[in-house]
Design a protein around this motif. Structure first.
Motif, PDB file in Angstrom:
ATOM      1  N   THR A  49      -0.263   1.973   3.513  1.00  0.00           N
ATOM      2  CA  THR A  49      -1.732   2.232   3.826  1.00  0.00           C
ATOM      3  C   THR A  49      -1.881   3.695   3.182  1.00  0.00           C
ATOM      4  OG1 THR A  49      -3.271   2.822   5.755  1.00  0.00           O
ATOM      5  CG2 THR A  49      -1.082   3.394   5.916  1.00  0.00           C
ATOM      6  N   ILE A  50      -3.338   4.033   3.066  1.00  0.00           N
ATOM      7  CA  ILE A  50      -3.514   5.142   2.239  1.00  0.00           C
ATOM      8  C   ILE A  50      -4.966   5.610   2.953  1.00  0.00           C
ATOM      9  CG2 ILE A  50      -4.885   3.930   0.512  1.00  0.00           C
ATOM     10  CD1 ILE A  50      -4.179   6.274  -1.514  1.00  0.00           C
ATOM     11  N   SER A  51      -4.924   6.991   3.222  1.00  0.00           N
ATOM     12  CA  SER A  51      -6.179   7.618   3.834  1.00  0.00           C
ATOM     13  C   SER A  51      -7.397   7.485   3.166  1.00  0.00           C
ATOM     14  CB  SER A  51      -5.911   9.092   4.348  1.00  0.00           C
ATOM     15  OG  SER A  51      -5.646   9.748   3.031  1.00  0.00           O
ATOM     16  N   TRP A  52      -8.497   7.874   3.608  1.00  0.00           N
ATOM     17  CA  TRP A  52      -9.882   7.825   2.907  1.00  0.00           C
ATOM     18  C   TRP A  52      -9.684   8.609   1.506  1.00  0.00           C
ATOM     19  CZ3 TRP A  52     -12.894  12.203   1.520  1.00  0.00           C
ATOM     20  CH2 TRP A  52     -12.365  13.222   2.361  1.00  0.00           C
ATOM     21  N   SER A  53      -9.089   9.680   1.533  1.00  0.00           N
ATOM     22  CA  SER A  53      -9.153  10.722   0.458  1.00  0.00           C
ATOM     23  C   SER A  53      -7.903  10.439  -0.568  1.00  0.00           C
ATOM     24  CB  SER A  53      -8.948  12.243   0.893  1.00  0.00           C
ATOM     25  OG  SER A  53      -7.744  12.142   1.622  1.00  0.00           O
ATOM     26  N   GLY A  54      -7.283   9.713  -0.014  1.00  0.00           N
ATOM     27  CA  GLY A  54      -5.878   9.200  -0.720  1.00  0.00           C
ATOM     28  C   GLY A  54      -4.702  10.113  -0.943  1.00  0.00           C
ATOM     29  N   THR A  55      -4.847  11.324  -0.008  1.00  0.00           N
ATOM     30  CA  THR A  55      -3.794  12.361   0.106  1.00  0.00           C
ATOM     31  C   THR A  55      -2.833  11.897   1.144  1.00  0.00           C
ATOM     32  OG1 THR A  55      -5.112  13.247   1.866  1.00  0.00           O
ATOM     33  CG2 THR A  55      -5.267  13.959  -0.220  1.00  0.00           C
ATOM     34  N   ILE A  56      -2.900  11.020   2.072  1.00  0.00           N
ATOM     35  CA  ILE A  56      -1.980  10.659   3.077  1.00  0.00           C
ATOM     36  C   ILE A  56      -1.563   9.269   2.904  1.00  0.00           C
ATOM     37  CG2 ILE A  56      -1.234  10.322   5.484  1.00  0.00           C
ATOM     38  CD1 ILE A  56      -1.807  13.157   4.725  1.00  0.00           C
ATOM     39  N   LYS A  57      -0.471   8.700   2.766  1.00  0.00           N
ATOM     40  CA  LYS A  57       0.101   7.466   2.613  1.00  0.00           C
ATOM     41  C   LYS A  57       1.406   6.989   3.456  1.00  0.00           C
ATOM     42  CE  LYS A  57      -0.992   8.289  -2.302  1.00  0.00           C
ATOM     43  NZ  LYS A  57      -0.569   8.341  -3.891  1.00  0.00           N
ATOM     44  N   TYR A  58       1.391   5.864   3.719  1.00  0.00           N
ATOM     45  CA  TYR A  58       2.776   5.478   4.636  1.00  0.00           C
ATOM     46  C   TYR A  58       3.068   4.220   4.028  1.00  0.00           C
ATOM     47  CZ  TYR A  58       0.863   9.006   8.041  1.00  0.00           C
ATOM     48  OH  TYR A  58       0.464  10.022   8.761  1.00  0.00           O
ATOM     49  N   TYR A  59       4.286   3.959   4.263  1.00  0.00           N
ATOM     50  CA  TYR A  59       5.000   2.674   3.859  1.00  0.00           C
ATOM     51  C   TYR A  59       6.034   2.149   4.784  1.00  0.00           C
ATOM     52  CZ  TYR A  59       3.338   4.554  -0.641  1.00  0.00           C
ATOM     53  OH  TYR A  59       2.702   4.928  -2.016  1.00  0.00           O
ATOM     54  N   ALA A  60       6.188   0.907   4.534  1.00  0.00           N
ATOM     55  CA  ALA A  60       7.146   0.219   5.390  1.00  0.00           C
ATOM     56  C   ALA A  60       8.341   0.533   4.724  1.00  0.00           C
ATOM     57  CB  ALA A  60       7.046  -1.332   5.172  1.00  0.00           C
ATOM     58  N   ASP A  61       9.405   0.798   5.806  1.00  0.00           N
ATOM     59  CA  ASP A  61      10.823   1.262   5.149  1.00  0.00           C
ATOM     60  C   ASP A  61      11.221   0.159   4.006  1.00  0.00           C
ATOM     61  OD1 ASP A  61      11.992   2.253   8.526  1.00  0.00           O
ATOM     62  OD2 ASP A  61      10.799   3.239   7.025  1.00  0.00           O
ATOM     63  N   SER A  62      10.905  -1.130   4.154  1.00  0.00           N
ATOM     64  CA  SER A  62      11.512  -1.947   3.367  1.00  0.00           C
ATOM     65  C   SER A  62      10.991  -2.013   1.912  1.00  0.00           C
ATOM     66  CB  SER A  62      11.291  -3.423   3.618  1.00  0.00           C
ATOM     67  OG  SER A  62       9.792  -3.588   3.731  1.00  0.00           O
ATOM     68  N   LYS A  64       9.771   1.280   0.743  1.00  0.00           N
ATOM     69  CA  LYS A  64       9.760   2.774   0.406  1.00  0.00           C
ATOM     70  C   LYS A  64      10.500   3.120  -0.778  1.00  0.00           C
ATOM     71  CE  LYS A  64       9.216   5.128   4.425  1.00  0.00           C
ATOM     72  NZ  LYS A  64       9.548   5.710   5.463  1.00  0.00           N
ATOM     73  N   GLY A  65      10.073   3.889  -1.681  1.00  0.00           N
ATOM     74  CA  GLY A  65      10.727   4.213  -2.804  1.00  0.00           C
ATOM     75  C   GLY A  65      10.624   3.259  -3.923  1.00  0.00           C
ATOM     76  N   ARG A  66      10.056   2.331  -3.816  1.00  0.00           N
ATOM     77  CA  ARG A  66       9.705   1.009  -4.779  1.00  0.00           C
ATOM     78  C   ARG A  66       8.242   0.874  -5.082  1.00  0.00           C
ATOM     79  NH1 ARG A  66      11.209  -3.881  -3.753  1.00  0.00           N
ATOM     80  NH2 ARG A  66      11.242  -4.043  -1.528  1.00  0.00           N
ATOM     81  N   PHE A  67       7.501   0.898  -3.970  1.00  0.00           N
ATOM     82  CA  PHE A  67       6.109   0.574  -3.891  1.00  0.00           C
ATOM     83  C   PHE A  67       5.314   2.014  -4.017  1.00  0.00           C
ATOM     84  CE2 PHE A  67       6.131  -4.139  -1.933  1.00  0.00           C
ATOM     85  CZ  PHE A  67       7.091  -4.395  -3.149  1.00  0.00           C
ATOM     86  N   ALA A  68       4.372   2.064  -4.517  1.00  0.00           N
ATOM     87  CA  ALA A  68       3.172   3.182  -4.379  1.00  0.00           C
ATOM     88  C   ALA A  68       1.670   2.630  -4.205  1.00  0.00           C
ATOM     89  CB  ALA A  68       3.474   3.927  -5.688  1.00  0.00           C
ATOM     90  N   ILE A  69       1.052   2.907  -3.386  1.00  0.00           N
ATOM     91  CA  ILE A  69      -0.182   2.836  -2.982  1.00  0.00           C
ATOM     92  C   ILE A  69      -1.140   3.820  -3.303  1.00  0.00           C
ATOM     93  CG2 ILE A  69      -0.390   3.977  -0.663  1.00  0.00           C
ATOM     94  CD1 ILE A  69      -2.382   1.465  -0.005  1.00  0.00           C
ATOM     95  N   TYR A  79      -4.897   0.252  -4.924  1.00  0.00           N
ATOM     96  CA  TYR A  79      -3.974  -0.414  -5.893  1.00  0.00           C
ATOM     97  C   TYR A  79      -2.546  -0.390  -5.179  1.00  0.00           C
ATOM     98  CZ  TYR A  79      -7.162   0.859  -9.770  1.00  0.00           C
ATOM     99  OH  TYR A  79      -8.381   0.915 -10.562  1.00  0.00           O
ATOM    100  N   LEU A  80      -1.675  -1.518  -5.528  1.00  0.00           N
ATOM    101  CA  LEU A  80      -0.385  -1.315  -4.976  1.00  0.00           C
ATOM    102  C   LEU A  80       0.589  -1.540  -6.315  1.00  0.00           C
ATOM    103  CD1 LEU A  80       1.535  -1.099  -2.320  1.00  0.00           C
ATOM    104  CD2 LEU A  80       1.664  -3.458  -2.319  1.00  0.00           C
ATOM    105  N   GLN A  81       1.332  -0.444  -6.534  1.00  0.00           N
ATOM    106  CA  GLN A  81       2.153  -0.700  -7.717  1.00  0.00           C
ATOM    107  C   GLN A  81       3.680  -1.202  -7.229  1.00  0.00           C
ATOM    108  OE1 GLN A  81       1.831  -0.240 -11.132  1.00  0.00           O
ATOM    109  NE2 GLN A  81       4.062  -0.917 -11.081  1.00  0.00           N
ATOM    110  N   MET A  82       3.912  -2.135  -7.592  1.00  0.00           N
ATOM    111  CA  MET A  82       5.612  -2.679  -6.823  1.00  0.00           C
ATOM    112  C   MET A  82       6.487  -2.587  -8.021  1.00  0.00           C
ATOM    113  SD  MET A  82       4.082  -5.936  -4.730  1.00  0.00           S
ATOM    114  CE  MET A  82       3.358  -6.732  -5.998  1.00  0.00           C
ATOM    115  N   ASN A  83       7.428  -1.882  -7.849  1.00  0.00           N
ATOM    116  CA  ASN A  83       8.580  -1.768  -8.865  1.00  0.00           C
ATOM    117  C   ASN A  83       9.826  -2.248  -8.260  1.00  0.00           C
ATOM    118  OD1 ASN A  83       6.791  -0.455 -10.575  1.00  0.00           O
ATOM    119  ND2 ASN A  83       7.229   1.531  -9.843  1.00  0.00           N
TER     120      ASN A  83
END
Length: 124
Positions: A49-62, A64-69, A79-83
């Motif tokens: 998830t990402i806040s309105w401004s884009g400054t706050i992001k949270y990820y599922a543990d599964s 984290k470190g691989r995906f970027a919103i 966007y969701l970049q999935m590596n």
């Protein structure tokens, strides 16, 4: 608000994909956005998830470190970049909008609008 997700496809394990979600309607830059996913036979689960401004992001543990919103409020797109994709990432991915909150929000039931979903298949 209408949400249109795209970018899914078939990829080998270890590969990358970038999902996009284009929004139309109410002011995109004022509300939280998120990605959820649903694998066959499983419930829909939170991914990022990402806040309105884009400054706050949270990820599922599964993921984290691989995906970027990220989001581009000028383009009304999230966007969701999935590596480093794994077979267990295989699912239909949905973008969602929470018009009641600007803060990043991981609670599925609080999202008002959903895209149609885009299928991601990761082969081993």
């Amino acid at each position: 608000v209408q949400l249109q997700a795209s970018g899914g496809g078939l990829v080998q394990a270890g590969g990358s994909l970038r999902l996009s979600c284009a929004a139309s309607g109410r002011s995109f830059g004022s509300y939280a956005m998120a990605w959820f996913r649903q694998a066959p036979g499983k419930e829909r689960e939170f991914v990022a998830t990402i806040s309105w401004s884009g400054t706050i992001k949270y990820y599922a543990d599964s993921v984290k470190g691989r995906f970027a919103i990220s989001r581009d409020n000028a383009e009304n797109t999230v966007y969701l970049q999935m590596n480093s994709l794994k077979p267990e990432d295989t699912a239909v991915y949905y973008c969602a909008a929470d018009l009641n909150r600007g803060a990043a929000n991981m609670v599925k039931d609080q999202y008002d609008y959903w895209g149609q979903g885009t299928l991601v298949t990761v082969s081993s």
